[in-house]
Each structure stands twice: as structure tokens, then as C-alpha cells.
Design a protein around this motif. Structure first.
Motif, PDB file in Angstrom:
ATOM      1  N   PHE A   1     -26.568  66.510  -5.451  1.00 54.67           N
ATOM      2  CA  PHE A   1     -27.008  65.881  -6.691  1.00 54.67           C
ATOM      3  C   PHE A   1     -27.867  66.798  -7.564  1.00 54.67           C
ATOM      4  O   PHE A   1     -28.493  66.321  -8.505  1.00 54.67           O
ATOM      5  N   CYS A   2     -27.884  68.092  -7.265  1.00 56.41           N
ATOM      6  CA  CYS A   2     -28.480  69.067  -8.193  1.00 56.41           C
ATOM      7  C   CYS A   2     -27.436  69.345  -9.270  1.00 56.41           C
ATOM      8  O   CYS A   2     -26.514  70.141  -9.064  1.00 56.41           O
ATOM      9  N   SER A   3     -27.559  68.691 -10.413  1.00 57.13           N
ATOM     10  CA  SER A   3     -26.486  68.673 -11.408  1.00 57.13           C
ATOM     11  C   SER A   3     -26.213  70.036 -12.021  1.00 57.13           C
ATOM     12  O   SER A   3     -25.108  70.288 -12.495  1.00 57.13           O
ATOM     13  N   HIS A   4     -27.202  70.936 -12.036  1.00 60.66           N
ATOM     14  CA  HIS A   4     -26.995  72.235 -12.667  1.00 60.66           C
ATOM     15  C   HIS A   4     -26.548  73.306 -11.676  1.00 60.66           C
ATOM     16  O   HIS A   4     -26.364  74.461 -12.053  1.00 60.66           O
ATOM     17  N   LEU A   5     -26.380  72.919 -10.409  1.00 61.15           N
ATOM     18  CA  LEU A   5     -25.902  73.848  -9.391  1.00 61.15           C
ATOM     19  C   LEU A   5     -24.544  73.397  -8.879  1.00 61.15           C
ATOM     20  O   LEU A   5     -24.265  72.192  -8.796  1.00 61.15           O
ATOM     21  N   LYS A   6     -23.710  74.359  -8.537  1.00 64.86           N
ATOM     22  CA  LYS A   6     -22.396  74.048  -7.967  1.00 64.86           C
ATOM     23  C   LYS A   6     -22.270  74.791  -6.641  1.00 64.86           C
ATOM     24  O   LYS A   6     -22.123  76.006  -6.605  1.00 64.86           O
ATOM     25  N   PHE A   7     -22.358  74.039  -5.547  1.00 64.57           N
ATOM     26  CA  PHE A   7     -22.259  74.617  -4.214  1.00 64.57           C
ATOM     27  C   PHE A   7     -20.790  74.620  -3.782  1.00 64.57           C
ATOM     28  O   PHE A   7     -20.186  73.568  -3.588  1.00 64.57           O
ATOM     29  N   ASN A   8     -20.233  75.805  -3.628  1.00 65.43           N
ATOM     30  CA  ASN A   8     -18.811  75.917  -3.299  1.00 65.43           C
ATOM     31  C   ASN A   8     -18.540  75.875  -1.804  1.00 65.43           C
ATOM     32  O   ASN A   8     -17.400  75.638  -1.397  1.00 65.43           O
ATOM     33  N   ASN A   9     -19.556  76.138  -0.988  1.00 62.48           N
ATOM     34  CA  ASN A   9     -19.308  76.294   0.446  1.00 62.48           C
ATOM     35  C   ASN A   9     -20.285  75.481   1.281  1.00 62.48           C
ATOM     36  O   ASN A   9     -21.004  76.017   2.116  1.00 62.48           O
ATOM     37  N   LEU A  10     -20.339  74.172   1.026  1.00 62.81           N
ATOM     38  CA  LEU A  10     -21.100  73.269   1.889  1.00 62.81           C
ATOM     39  C   LEU A  10     -20.172  72.758   2.986  1.00 62.81           C
ATOM     40  O   LEU A  10     -19.091  72.235   2.702  1.00 62.81           O
ATOM     41  N   THR A  11     -20.586  72.905   4.230  1.00 64.78           N
ATOM     42  CA  THR A  11     -19.743  72.475   5.352  1.00 64.78           C
ATOM     43  C   THR A  11     -20.574  71.698   6.353  1.00 64.78           C
ATOM     44  O   THR A  11     -21.706  72.088   6.670  1.00 64.78           O
ATOM     45  N   LEU A  12     -20.018  70.591   6.820  1.00 66.80           N
ATOM     46  CA  LEU A  12     -20.653  69.781   7.853  1.00 66.80           C
ATOM     47  C   LEU A  12     -19.827  69.876   9.130  1.00 66.80           C
ATOM     48  O   LEU A  12     -18.611  69.654   9.110  1.00 66.80           O
ATOM     49  N   ILE A  13     -20.482  70.236  10.219  1.00 66.12           N
ATOM     50  CA  ILE A  13     -19.845  70.214  11.541  1.00 66.12           C
ATOM     51  C   ILE A  13     -20.372  69.000  12.282  1.00 66.12           C
ATOM     52  O   ILE A  13     -21.583  68.874  12.512  1.00 66.12           O
ATOM     53  N   SER A  14     -19.482  68.094  12.615  1.00 62.63           N
ATOM     54  CA  SER A  14     -19.902  66.843  13.243  1.00 62.63           C
ATOM     55  C   SER A  14     -18.830  66.373  14.214  1.00 62.63           C
ATOM     56  O   SER A  14     -17.632  66.587  13.991  1.00 62.63           O
ATOM     57  N   THR A  15     -19.277  65.739  15.273  1.00 58.36           N
ATOM     58  CA  THR A  15     -18.343  65.263  16.300  1.00 58.36           C
ATOM     59  C   THR A  15     -17.326  64.285  15.727  1.00 58.36           C
ATOM     60  O   THR A  15     -16.158  64.300  16.105  1.00 58.36           O
ATOM     61  N   HIS A  16     -17.756  63.435  14.791  1.00 62.80           N
ATOM     62  CA  HIS A  16     -16.865  62.422  14.222  1.00 62.80           C
ATOM     63  C   HIS A  16     -16.746  62.546  12.705  1.00 62.80           C
ATOM     64  O   HIS A  16     -16.317  61.596  12.042  1.00 62.80           O
ATOM     65  N   GLY A  17     -17.102  63.676  12.143  1.00 65.33           N
ATOM     66  CA  GLY A  17     -17.002  63.843  10.695  1.00 65.33           C
ATOM     67  C   GLY A  17     -18.118  63.124   9.969  1.00 65.33           C
ATOM     68  O   GLY A  17     -19.190  62.859  10.521  1.00 65.33           O
ATOM     69  N   LEU A  18     -17.864  62.804   8.715  1.00 66.79           N
ATOM     70  CA  LEU A  18     -18.871  62.116   7.901  1.00 66.79           C
ATOM     71  C   LEU A  18     -19.010  60.662   8.333  1.00 66.79           C
ATOM     72  O   LEU A  18     -18.007  60.011   8.652  1.00 66.79           O
ATOM     73  N   PRO A  19     -20.225  60.120   8.327  1.00 70.05           N
ATOM     74  CA  PRO A  19     -20.391  58.692   8.635  1.00 70.05           C
ATOM     75  C   PRO A  19     -19.989  57.837   7.444  1.00 70.05           C
ATOM     76  O   PRO A  19     -19.642  58.337   6.379  1.00 70.05           O
ATOM     77  N   GLY A  20     -20.073  56.515   7.642  1.00 72.75           N
ATOM     78  CA  GLY A  20     -19.771  55.596   6.546  1.00 72.75           C
ATOM     79  C   GLY A  20     -18.330  55.167   6.481  1.00 72.75           C
ATOM     80  O   GLY A  20     -17.826  54.812   5.413  1.00 72.75           O
ATOM     81  N   LYS A  21     -17.633  55.184   7.610  1.00 71.00           N
ATOM     82  CA  LYS A  21     -16.212  54.824   7.603  1.00 71.00           C
ATOM     83  C   LYS A  21     -15.985  53.318   7.703  1.00 71.00           C
ATOM     84  O   LYS A  21     -14.848  52.868   7.699  1.00 71.00           O
ATOM     85  N   ARG A  22     -17.049  52.544   7.816  1.00 68.77           N
ATOM     86  CA  ARG A  22     -16.941  51.074   7.925  1.00 68.77           C
ATOM     87  C   ARG A  22     -15.997  50.672   9.062  1.00 68.77           C
ATOM     88  O   ARG A  22     -15.066  49.873   8.882  1.00 68.77           O
TER      89      ARG A  22
END
Length: 1163
Positions: free
Chosen positions: A612-633
Motif C-alpha cells: 500500500f505504498c502508492s508511490h513505490l512499485k515492488f516487482n519482486n515480493l515473494t511469500l514462502i508458506s506451507t499453504h500459500g496466502l491465507p484467507g481462502k474461506r
């Protein structure tokens, strides 16, 4: 920085920057009567809202010297924003103005003494900031002269009539080449060496150290059929250099990068249709036809693969695209047949202007190259791109353009609907725009009028980017689809700018809806992912933060409740936005590979802050997680969960963030770290490279290790070995469940339903945490009989229990007994299946302080004390990271490796801080993640002030965060539970209450009756602790905002309670007066009021804050009580009307959220 000299010899050092809202007052002071005659009477705020580019010139004291506003259509209403290209195109044959290369000056003001120098500096800055810009027009009344300043940069080219007034207006133009150097492109010569070497030395000495002092001369001298070099010169001096080579390792590129969007760099195939329309075939059309590569699979090219030109550049000027033109010009005729120019740069290289015209190629997951690959297609050199409304004849071209897209059918349906009716069946106006080059469709965009603008304003912080009141309702549009040929990706911002101009819009919104669960469909067609293609323009938009919402007691408020457009419970989505101001606002690109390990609350908060830093563009953000991103309902039941929650994030929060749009996800477990190669080893077979590694794995429940005691010998706890620090190394039973996340809960739920646990079999819940209570309640809710549930509590590790409130614990224990749940205290696991094969667990034996016992078992839930996962520990230990029970960090989150940071329960502070009792576990995980991101932003964000490191001998204090720490869930007895407290070392409640500075508590209701509400007020009269236990659901988010409030702000809470006027705090906090305190911007009001009271409002008179300090320091001798004196000063001075005005302005501005309050306008 530039230096301006006035006619009187005064010197000012000046610089240009983007205009900010706080500049408006100073700009208005620079407006003269002549300015109004020249540009008209203008509303500066309104004009800035509609401006494409606004530049302010400041001196070294940040005093505003000049200001200019530029738009993409003319002022004085001489032509409509849509029609001006045809009007101005007829002015002069030597001025080929187009929407791409033209802007209009709508306002210029400056300090009189430096006006000419300011004007030239701003014009030069604008041409530098916008490389495509060649003409700046100025329209003024024909009877007006430009004055001595503007006449120095503008020349008259004709006149045009006005659409409003019966008079002509003079048109002036400013040409690029008169203010910015024109580049001459030619082949490089050895004698250019001396001019070019200083440019290379500005970027470092690596090339010189590696290849020798005369490497550049040797490179120029080595030109042949495969190697070429060009320079650009100004006034005979070489100021830029590019070297290209046509030998490319295509096999390596195919192995490491996804070249599909570029057809694998394949040459045209005989079966391809290359003929353009029969109409006039321009040079652009022929070049475009040549540029059409094969659509076949890049892995199996139909013919020889073309080794396209690869270029590397060192530049000093802005117009590097002219260097690209040289690659295909007559000067380098040997490579005219090449279609692509590719460049490989180190990943940490700051993004220079040349590279912004290239398209970054997406690497494969297993790519270990240290360089990024960028591609530019020769067709991207065309300047004849045109944006227009779609026509029926565009359908074949659009079909060909979107044929490979997943949502091509949805796009074509919208195009057909537009061509047929220009609006949706429900009457919502819609527009379809196409981008056209050489008479071929290369892009398409579908927008509709935004009908939920009240919802957007009230639910998202859109006012971070616009002044809402200056935009008409029909000026808001929703972007549904946008597709643009990758060869023209660098025109994406121009495409968006033209959509706004041609569509008479000022704002565009792009929602990203969460993917629905399998088998479920969205309630409304336009509220689904299928209605919005994941646009390639996403990185050119800004993500908009969601706003915290008040949970309104709608029935109690009645007609004073907010409108349904504000209070409706709509499907949550992540909102992205652009407006006219942002179309020429550059983003700072960060290519550093930031790898986050662990999808904990800390890790998610860290990623959220960066995204949410609107003036920055992060091209290489990576999350390593056993089950990926949460919030799958994954669980249907929204409220009843196996696990307690820390209330940092919920499923709706994940939908509002849509981290999947910005973050790459690697599903797997970290099993190693190669610090030398900077790789994270995932699942033992995959290497993920990093530049910055963030470890947020947290702690998890581990498989309990039985003591092995033979219960037939009747041992007690004293006689068995301590196994709490031992690791279980045997076979993990299939019916042993460790619940650490939602996926684990789903597995347990599936086992229960597939093995008839609800009708037969016993369930053991083992542990002593709050999760044991929530799991028992979940089992009861699923239909498991209470008599079949055994709650086996382990011996406590401290005097602080998991609930730390005897009233709550008593109510829960009674509920367990009423449900038939058998509870055992101070039990330690001795054996599974009497020491035989534990898979599956049929019985479990335990020891106690008195006598052992054995239970039959069909499921075993273990909630023993959390610890760092063994594989994580082994990875950290093998990487030689300092580990002392937890991963050791300093106050800036650094481990002993400067490239590796860590945060959360995984960590502890170094012993040199002498604070072993304090860890990140004592603080809010969300705040820890935010602070971690703040330390990282200092590396990437040039707009932040540089951090001053404290002296080494003073760097011994750990940071103390202030955010509330929370836990909640549904406990046995269907009690809804919430506990909010300040960060602290855990202390038993009875011990806290016995302390001298405890102050007071306010309690209403009864825990057993399910009406319990407790608030602890500290000695400063601030809310420090909240505990709720209720049979009915309550608005958790509302109560969280009560934390940290002064009791007098809560309508004199203590006084009302002491006079027996509050019998139910649940009801008390649903009264209308409370709504403003729950508003997300109430904290801003508090800061504003504090600033009013802390500043001197009357000359020569101290502020109220200064008065209070003087009273404390006994500098003032009072005859009355200090509080009474301060109240009288407040009442009799200007402070009271200022405070009242601030409060009324707050209520008025937020009236869509707070209609229950009255203000003078409606009384």
C-alpha cells in the motif's frame, strides 16, 4: 538544483517538485490581476484536481517561487477535451500535435523578481519529466499580451474561436527543442572515448577494473556485423552511448524466462496473416506488419529462431528512446531485420528512464539468474498510437487481440453490448475504447459509470488521492477490462490518460474480487472476478487502503442511521485507482527480491505495508508458506473456529488487500538457507533467491513427546522425566491433529465427518491454551457428545492462565460441566497405545500429581506449548544464524546476517539488551509487521528522511510498541469472548489489582449469564484493558477502538458508572453519542485538537500546553485549583471556538458516516 539570478543580481538556488495540497495558500498569494486576465478566474483546488501535471518551484528554504499547471486539453473553452486535436491540428502544418505529445498551460504564477528564470526552469523540467512531450500550448484572449515572462518561451501560431464567448483567442506554442537538447544519433567512434568515460565513471568503476582502462575504446573498435555501437551527441559532444550485439543465448532465456507473450522471439511464419488493411499503407503499417511474429508455441518454433539484438546503455540524458530508434535506423542498417531489443541488468540496479520503455519479462520460479530481462519490440517506436471509442468494425481486431486471454469471452460480450446499446441492460452507461496503431487494434478498455461511489468513499481511503467534492458523480468510472499488446506496454499510462479525457472522467476504479469457493457463484454478475479481467495496467494504478467501518446499531439509530449505500454489507473487494493527477505521476520501482517466509500475522502485515505504498512499485515480493496466502474461506461457518484469533486479520481483510495481485507465492516449507548464494531452500529441492530475507514463521504446536512412563506402576508427575523440551521422532499417528492454521482445521473437520466421530468414539483435547476451549466448543457445535470429549489440561507453566480472569474461567468451567465434558487437571502424556505402535491412537495414558489414568481415543488434539518448528530451527542452525532458544535479533530486526531480518514469536532480543522477558510475543503482531516494513522502507523510499543511527553506547533500549494485543473466540457455553490489553509481561489479574497504581475497573453484567463486560482504567484515566464475555455476538471492531481512549472521551464513563447510571456497557456503547469515537478518522481529530491546544493562537500569549507545563513547574502561582484555571482560560480565549470549529468540521465532512449528529446547518 538550479541557480537563478534576478536582474538586481540576487541569487536563488531552486528545485522543482510536484505540487502538494499545502502549497495552495502560497500559490494564491502569487496570483495577480494580470494573471486573472490571462488565465481567467480560477479555483486553484479544482484546477489541481483536474491537472495532469502541476509543478512547484521552491528555493533552498522551501519557499514557493513559482507554480504551473498543465492539462491535456485547452483552457478558455476554445475546444472540448474530446475535439481539440482536430482544432489545433489545423493551426500549422509544422506542428503535428497529438494527445501523446501535447499539453496545455492553464496557469503560471511566479515571484516577480525571478519570473523569467522560473518560467524557463519549469518548462525545462516538464519536458524532462515527460519524454513524449513536444508541444506546450498556451491559449489567451487575443487582446492580451503575454507579458515579459511568458513571451520568452512561447510564440504565437494562430487563433481559434471560443465556444462560449463571441471572440477569438490567441494560441501560442512552446517547442521542446528550444528548451531541451536535441540529440544527434550516429555510430560511435574511438575519439568519443574521452567524452564518454566520465559518464561511465559516474556509475562506478567495475567495468574499468574488470576490462582495463581503455575497455570502451576497445569495444567501439570491435564493431562488426554482430556488434554495433552508437552515441548521441549535443553540440558535438557525446553524451550517451549504446552497444548492441546480435548474439543471444536464446536457449538460456527460454529456460529462465516466460517468453510466451513475445512468441518466444520467433520469426514470422509463412502461415501467418501479415497483410494490413488495403487502405493507405503507411511506413508505420509496413513496419507493424513486419513485426507480427509467429503465434506458435515458443518451445517449437516453426522456423529458425531470430537472435534479436541485445542492448546495454549508459545514459546521461532523458531521451534514451532516440537511441532505440538508432538500432533500426540507417546508421545501423545491418540489424534492421531484428524485431526485439533486449537488455539484461542486475536486479538491484535502480530503474533508469531507458528501461521504463521496456517490458520486464517474468522469470520462472526456478530461475537463479542474478539479472532481470527487459524486452522492447521495434513496433514500440511508433508514435502514431491513437485511442478512440470502439466501432462495430473493430470486433475482428479485438477478437484477435484477446483470443489468448482467459476472459476473452467476457470482453467480447461487453464490446457487443456497447456496440448495440451503449449501456448495460440495467441502464448503466458504458464505454469501450480501442488503441490503434497503423490501422490495427492493439488494445481495448471497457469502463462503466461507477454507481457505488458513496460506498467507495465510505469504505476506502480514496480521499488520500482526490478531493471528493470536486468530482461530479458521472466523472467516476469503473474499469472492467483493459488489454494492451505487450509491444506497447510503455503507452499504458497514455492509454489511461486518454480514457479519462475521451470518456469525460476524472477517476477510474478497478476492483479485484476474491475468487469464489468452488461450487459457489457471485450474487451479481458484475461483482465477480469474471466481470473484471486482471488488467495488465494494475501496476499503473494505486491500491487504495480499506477503511475501518463502524458496526452500527441500525435498529437503535432508526432514521438517524447512515444510508444503505454506506451501511450495506457488500461483497468485499480490493480497490485500485487512478485519476488525472496520477497519469503523469511516476512510481519508484524496487526490483530487490524480498522474500517473506511464513504467512503469519507479522508477515502479512509486513507485506500489506509495502503493497500500500502508492508511490513505490515492488516487482519482486515473494511469500514462502506451507499453504500459500491465507484467507481462502475454507470453513463455511464464519464464526465458529477451532482456533482462537488475534483479530489482526480476518477473511474480509484478506479480500480487501488482495495480496495475490502483488505478491508471488511459493507453496512449501523452508528447509534450508544458503547465505553465501542468497538462496532459500524450499521443500529440499527448490531454490528461491533473495536480496532481503524476512523470517516470520512464528511458533507452532508440536507433536507431544510421551514420557514413556508405565502407568501400571502408578507413577506421579514428580517421578516422570520432563519431556516438554524433547522432540518426538517417531511415527506421527494419523488421528493426531495439530491445529496451526485453517488448512489444519479443515483436515480435522474432514476426519470428523468421514469417521463418524459425532456418533461414536472419544476425542481427547490435550493442552492448556485458549485453543483447547475453542476446539471443545467447535466439537460440541459439530454434534460431538460432551460425554465423549475429554479436556486434559497440562500443568501450567506460570501463574497466568490462558484466560487470566477467574470470572470468565468459572463460567466456562460450569459450561463444560453442563455439556458433560470431562476435565482432567495437571496431566502429562505418558504413552499412546500402552507403548505399542501409535498409529492410530486407540488409547492414551497420562500421569498426574496423584494417580495416572488412561482414556480410549478416536481423535487426539494436541495444544501443548508452541515452539519453533524443528525444520525451521534446523534451517536456521545450519545457516549459522545465532539461535538461543529463539532466533536472536537486534532492535532493527537484524539477525547476525545483514541481509536477513526476522520478527514475531520466532525471535528474541539479543542478551546485550538485558530484556529477556520482552519479546515480540508481548506485542501486537500487526504492529510488529508494520514496524518491520518501516525499517525496510528506509532502504527503498527516497522520500523518507534518512534515519539517524543512535550512538553505539546508547543503542541498548528495545522498542516498545503501543498497539493493543488481542485474543478472542467462542468458548464452551457458546460464549463470545474478547480480551484487549496493552503490551506487557503477563501478570495474573489478581496481582495486577493488588498493585498500588492499578486505579479502577468498571464491570457490568455477569460472566455466567453471558453479559460480562469489564474495563480497566489506568492511573492516567485511559482504557487499558477490556474483557467481554457474551452469549450474543458483539461488534469486536468497535470495542477495539475503545482501547487507549480517555474515560472522559467516553462520555465521562467513570462518573456515570460511579453514580449508577450505567448498568450495561454493551448497551452503553451502542448509544448514538459513541459513533464518532468509533470513526476511523477520530484519531486525526484528536491530533488536530491537540495541535490547536499546543500552539500559540494569540500573539504574546502562551498556549494551553505551555500554561499547563508552567503550572506543573510552579512558574505560575495560582489562587484557584489548576484544572479550574485551565478550564476558565479555555472558555475565555480563542481556543474554545477553534476546538468547536474543528469538531463541527469533522462531523460535517464525515456526515455520510455520522448522520446521527446535528450541526448548525441542519438545526
Amino acid at each position: 538544483m538550479s541557480i537563478l539570478t534576478s536582474p538586481r543580481g540576487k541569487v536563488e538556488v531552486v528545485h522543482c517538485r510536484r505540487t502538494e495540497s499545502q502549497d495552495i495558500y502560497c500559490i494564491q498569494k502569487l496570483i495577480r490581476k494580470f494573471t486573472q486576465k490571462l488565465f481567467g478566474k480560477l479555483n486553484i483546488i479544482y484546477l489541481l484536481e483536474k491537472a495532469n501535471l502541476a509543478i512547484t518551484l521552491c528555493n533552498d528554504k522551501e519557499e514557493i517561487m513559482a507554480h504551473a499547471i498543465f492539462l491535456d486539453y485547452p483552457n478558455w473553452n476554445v475546444a472540448t477535451p474530446v475535439a481539440w486535436p482536430s482544432v489545433f491540428g489545423e493551426l500549422h502544418s509544422d506542428i503535428p500535435c497529438t494527445p501523446l505529445n501535447t499539453l496545455f498551460l492553464h496557469l503560471f504564477v511566479a515571484v516577480d523578481e525571478y519570473s523569467t528564470g522560473c518560467c524557463k526552469e519549469i518548462i525545462r523540467t516538464v519536458f524532462k519529466a515527460v519524454p513524449e512531450l513536444h508541444f506546450i500550448f498556451l491559449v489567451v484572449p487575443s487582446y492580451m499580451s503575454l507579458g515579459s515572462t511568458l513571451i520568452t518561451v512561447f510564440n504565437q501560431v494562430g487563433s481559434v474561436p471560443c465556444l462560449t464567448y463571441d471572440e477569438d483567442f490567441a494560441v501560442y506554442v512552446c517547442h521542446r527543442h528550444r528548451h531541451y537538447p536535441q540529440l544527434y544519433i550516429r555510430r560511435a567512434r574511438v575519439e568519443d572515448h574521452d567524452d564518454l568515460m566520465p559518464i561511465f565513471m559516474q556509475h562506478g568503476t567495475i567495468l574499468k577494473d574488470t576490462y582495463g582502462e581503455y575497455f570502451l575504446a576497445e569495444l567501439i573498435e570491435a564493431q562488426d556485423e554482430e556488434n554495433h555501437a552508437v552515441v548521441c551527441e549535443v553540440e558535438g559532444i557525446a553524451v550517451g552511448f549504446m552497444s548492441v550485439c546480435s548474439r543471444v543465448n536464446l536457449q538460456l532465456l527460454h529456460e529462465c524466462f516466460d517468453l510466451g507473450p513475445f512468441h518466444g522471439f520467433c520469426v514470422p511464419h509463412p502461415d501467418d496473416v501479415l497483410e494490413p488493411p488495403e487502405a493507405s499503407r503507411s511506413v508505420d503499417a509496413e513496419l507493424w506488419a513486419d513485426s507480427q511474429g509467429s503465434q506458435r508455441n515458443a518451445e517449437e518454433p516453426p522456423g529458425p529462431v531470430s537472435p534479436e539484438a541485445i542492448g546495454s546503455a549508459q545514459e546521461k540524458v532523458t531521451e534514451e528512446t532516440e537511441l532505440l530508434s538508432a538500432v533500426h535506423s540507417e546508421n545501423v542498417s545491418d540489424i534492421q531485420d531484428k524485431h526485439y531489443c533486449i537488455i539484461s541488468v542486475p536486479q538491484l540496479t535502480p530503474e533508469f528512464v531507458l528501461i521504463q520503455n521496456f517490458v520486464k519479462v517474468i522469470p520462472f520460479e526456478d530461475c537463479t539468474l542474478q539479472n532481470d530481462l527487459y524486452v522492447f519490440h521495434r513496433a514500440g517506436l511508433f508514435k502514431s498510437i491513437k485511442i478512440r471509442l470502439a466501432k462495430g468494425t473493430d470486433t475482428p481486431g479485438v477478437e484477435q487481440l484477446v483470443s489468448s486471454l482467459m476472459l476473452s469471452r467476457s470482453i467480447l460480450e461487453d464490446l457487443a453490448q456497447y456496440n448495440e446499446a451503449r449501456r448495460d441492460p440495467d441502464g448503466t452507461p458504458m464505454q469501450v475504447f480501442v488503441a490503434e496503431v497503423a490501422e490495427q487494434v492493439v488494445g481495448i478498455a471497457v469502463i462503466r459509470n461507477e454507481v457505488d461511489i458513496e460506498y467507495i468513499r465510505s469504505h476506502y481511503n480514496i480521499e488520500d488521492f482526490i478531493y471528493f467534492s470536486h468530482h461530479q458523480r458521472d466523472e467516476h468510472g469503473r474499469l472492467h477490462h483493459l488489454a494492451l499488446n505487450p509491444a506497447f506496454r510503455h503507452y499504458m499510462k497514455f492509454f489511461l490518460k486518454e480514457i479519462l479525457r475521451l470518456g469525460s472522467k476524472t477517476c477510474l476504479y478497478y476492483p479485484v474480487y476474491p475468487q469464489p469457493k468452488e461450487g459457489k457463484i457471485a450474487a451479481f454478475k458484475l461483482q465477480s472476478p469474471d466481470a473484471h479481467s486482471l488488467t495488465s495496467a494494475l501496476h499503473y494504478l494505486v491500491p487504495v487502503r480499506p477503511r475501518r467501518q463502524i458496526v452500527y446499531p441500525l435498529e437503535k439509530l432508526g432514521i438517524n442511521a447512515p444510508s444503505k449505500a454506506v451501511s450495506k454489507d457488500a461483497l468485499a473487494y480490493a480497490l485500485n485507482h487512478t485519476n488525472r493527477k496520477l497519469t503523469m505521476e511516476p512510481k519508484i520501482t524496487v526490483n530487490a527480491r524480498i522474500i517473506v517466509v511464513g504467512a503469519s500475522s507479522v508477515g502479512i502485515s509486513f507485506l500489506e505495508t509495502l503493497v500500500f505504498c502508492s508511490h513505490l512499485k515492488f516487482n519482486n515480493l515473494t511469500l514462502i508458506s506451507t499453504h500459500g496466502l491465507p484467507g481462502k474461506r475454507l470453513l463455511d461457518n464464519e464464526q465458529r473456529k477451532f482456533l482462537a484469533t488475534d483479530h489482526c486479520f480476518n477473511d474480509k481483510d484478506y479480500a480487501l488487500m488482495s495480496l495475490c495481485s502483488w505478491v508471488n507465492v511459493v507453496v512449501g516449507r523452508m528447509t534450508g538457507i544458503d547465505r553465501a548464494a542468497k538462496h532459500v531452500i524450499v521443500s529440499k529441492d527448490k531454490a528461491v533467491p533473495y536480496d532481503h530475507l524476512i523470517l516470520c514463521t512464528g511458533q507452532q504446536y508440536q507433536v507431544p513427546c510421551p514420557t514413556g512412563a508405565d502407568v501400571s506402576q502408578h507413577p506421579t508427575n514428580r517421578e516422570v522425566p520432563d519431556s516438554s523440551k524433547m522432540r518426538y521422532s517417531g511415527q506421527v499417528p494419523c488421528n493426531l491433529f495439530l491445529l496451526n492454521d485453517e488448512e489444519d482445521c479443515v483436515k480435522a473437520l474432514t476426519w470428523i465427518r468421514s469417521n463418524s466421530i459425532t456418533t461414536e468414539g472419544n476425542v481427547i483435547v490435550y493442552g492448556n491454551t485458549i485453543d483447547t476451549y475453542t476446539t471443545v466448543e467447535m466439537l460440541l457445535n459439530l454434534g460431538v457428545r460432551g460425554t465423549c470429549i475429554y479436556l486434559v489440561r497440562t500443568p501450567p507453566n506460570s501463574a497466568v492462565t490462558s484466560l487470566n480472569n477467574y470470572s470468565v474461567e468459572g463460567a466456562v468451567d460450569e459450561a463444560l460441566e453442563a455439556a458433560g465434558v470431562t476435565t482432567f487437571q495437571d496431566a502429562i502424556l505418558a504413552q499412546w497405545n500402552e507403548g505399542l505402535n501409535p498409529n492410530p491412537i486407540n488409547c492414551a495414558s497420562f500421569t498426574t500429581p496423584t494417580k495416572p489414568f488412561q482414556l480410549q481415543c478416536s481423535m487426539f488434539f494436541s495444544f501443548c506449548e508452541k515452539n519453533v518448528d524443528y525444520e525451521t530451527f534446523k534451517a536456521l542452525n545450519d545457516a549459522c544464524l545465532v539461535y538461543d532458544g529463539r532466533l536472536v535479533i537486534d532492535t532493527n530486526f537484524h539477525t547476525n546476517d545483514i541481509a536477513i531480518r526476522a520478527a514475531g514469536p520466532l525471535t528474541k532480543f539479543s542478551n546485550r539488551y538485558y530484556a529477556n522477558d520482552w519479546t515480540h510475543s508481548n506485542f501486537s503482531s500487526k504492529e510488529v509487521g508494520f514496524q518491520l516494513a518501516a525499517t525496510m522502507l528506509n532502504l527503498f523510499d527516497p522520500t523518507l528522511e534518512p534515519v539517524i543511527e543512535p550512538p553505539a553506547d546508547l543503542d541498548r533500549l528495545i522498542p516498545m510498541y503501543k498497539g493493543a494485543k488481542m485474543q478472542g473466540g467462542i468458548l464452551p457455553g457458546s460464549y463470545h469472548y474478547l480480551h484487549i490489553t496493552k503490551p506487557a509481561i503477563p501478570i495474573a489479574l489478581e496481582v495486577q489489582m493488588a498493585q498500588a497504581d492499578f486505579s479502577s475497573e468498571i464491570v457490568t453484567g455477569s460472566a455466567k449469564a453471558g453479559t460480562y463486560f469489564r474495563i480497566h482504567i489506568n492511573k492516567y484515566k485511559m482504557v487499558e484493558d477490556i474483557t467481554c464475555l457474551s452469549h450474543e455476538p458483539f461488534p469486536v471492531s468497535n470495542y477495539i477502538r475503545l482501547f487507549g481512549q480517555h474515560e472522559q472521551a467516553l462520555n465521562d464513563l467513570c462518573a456515570r458508572y460511579n453514580s449508577d447510571r450505567i448498568s450495561d456497557l454493551y448497551s452503553y456503547f451502542t448509544e448514538p453519542w459513541c459513533m464518532a469515537l468509533l470513526h476511523d478518522r477520530f484519531i486525526d481529530l484528536r491530533k488536530e485538537l491537540r495541535q490547536v491546544l499546543a500552539s500559540e493562537q494569540e500573539e504574546g500569549q502562551p498556549s494551553l500546553e505551555q500554561l499547563a507545563r508552567q503550572i506543573v513547574e510552579e512558574e505560575i502561582i495560582l489562587k484557584e485549583e489548576p484544572r479550574k484555571y485551565l478550564r476558565r482560560v479555555f472558555q475565555e480565549t480563542i481556543y474554545r471556538p477553534l476546538v468547536e470549529k474543528s469538531i463541527l468540521d469533522f462531523l460535517h465532512y464525515n456526515r455520510y458516516h455520522l448522520p446521527m449528529y446535528a450541526w448548525p446547518d441542519i438545526i
